[in-house]
Design a protein around this motif. Structure first.
Motif, short mmCIF file in Angstrom:
data_model
loop_
_atom_site.label_atom_id
_atom_site.label_comp_id
_atom_site.label_asym_id
_atom_site.label_seq_id
_atom_site.Cartn_x
_atom_site.Cartn_y
_atom_site.Cartn_z
N UNK A 174 0.83 -1.20 0.00
CA UNK A 174 0.00 0.00 0.00
C UNK A 174 0.87 1.25 0.00
N UNK A 175 1.96 1.24 0.76
CA UNK A 175 2.88 2.37 0.80
C UNK A 175 3.48 2.62 -0.58
N UNK A 176 3.87 1.56 -1.26
CA UNK A 176 4.44 1.71 -2.61
C UNK A 176 3.42 2.31 -3.56
N UNK A 177 2.19 1.84 -3.47
CA UNK A 177 1.11 2.35 -4.33
C UNK A 177 0.87 3.84 -4.03
N UNK A 178 0.86 4.18 -2.76
CA UNK A 178 0.64 5.57 -2.36
C UNK A 178 1.80 6.45 -2.83
N UNK A 225 1.62 9.73 -5.27
CA UNK A 225 2.15 11.05 -4.91
C UNK A 225 3.21 11.51 -5.91
N UNK A 226 4.08 10.59 -6.32
CA UNK A 226 5.12 10.94 -7.30
C UNK A 226 4.48 11.39 -8.62
N UNK A 227 3.45 10.69 -9.04
CA UNK A 227 2.74 11.05 -10.28
C UNK A 227 2.13 12.43 -10.15
N UNK A 273 -3.31 5.20 -12.24
CA UNK A 273 -2.79 5.24 -10.86
C UNK A 273 -3.91 5.66 -9.91
N UNK A 274 -4.69 6.67 -10.30
CA UNK A 274 -5.79 7.14 -9.46
C UNK A 274 -6.82 6.04 -9.27
#
Length: 118
Positions: free
Chosen positions: A37-41, A45-47, A72-73
């Motif tokens: 989940x952290x990686x996805x988040x 954020x990076x995007x 991503x959203x």
């Protein structure tokens, strides 16, 4: 002047202790505890940051970038923990916007009444 700064620090403390902020903090910790989940988040954020930087620089955002951002959203919206984090972040942002409106009202009053000064 320090009295105003003291009050600002008091406001900072009040925000940090508010129910809205505590819920945001809890939601953030939940997301950060799960590596997937952290990686996805982080990717989300990076995007966001990448696209905002391009916009601020006046660069065109490509269709490919828009499609990637949309995917991503969609992905993060399906993750309940991230959705909760985003909802709680929105509530804290609303709280801060409300506070900002209140503390800037003297300026609005001053400049808003500038037409009445002769």
């Amino acid at each position: 002047m320090s009295n105003i700064h003291d009050k600002a620090h008091g406001l900072e403390k009040a925000i940090s202790e508010s129910e809205e902020f505590q819920k945001l903090k809890s939601a953030f910790e939940t997301v950060m505890k799960n590596p997937e989940t952290k990686q996805m988040f982080d990717e989300f954020r990076d995007t966001q940051i990448r696209l905002q930087e391009k916009q601020m620089q006046g660069l065109e955002i490509t269709e490919e970038e828009i499609e990637t951002a949309r995917k991503v959203v969609e992905l993060v919206q399906r993750n309940q923990d991230i959705s909760t984090l985003m909802e709680e972040e929105q509530k804290v942002n609303q709280l801060i916007n409300d506070i900002s409106r209140i503390i800037t009202s003297p300026l609005e009053g001053l400049y808003g009444n500038s037409n009445n000064v002769n």
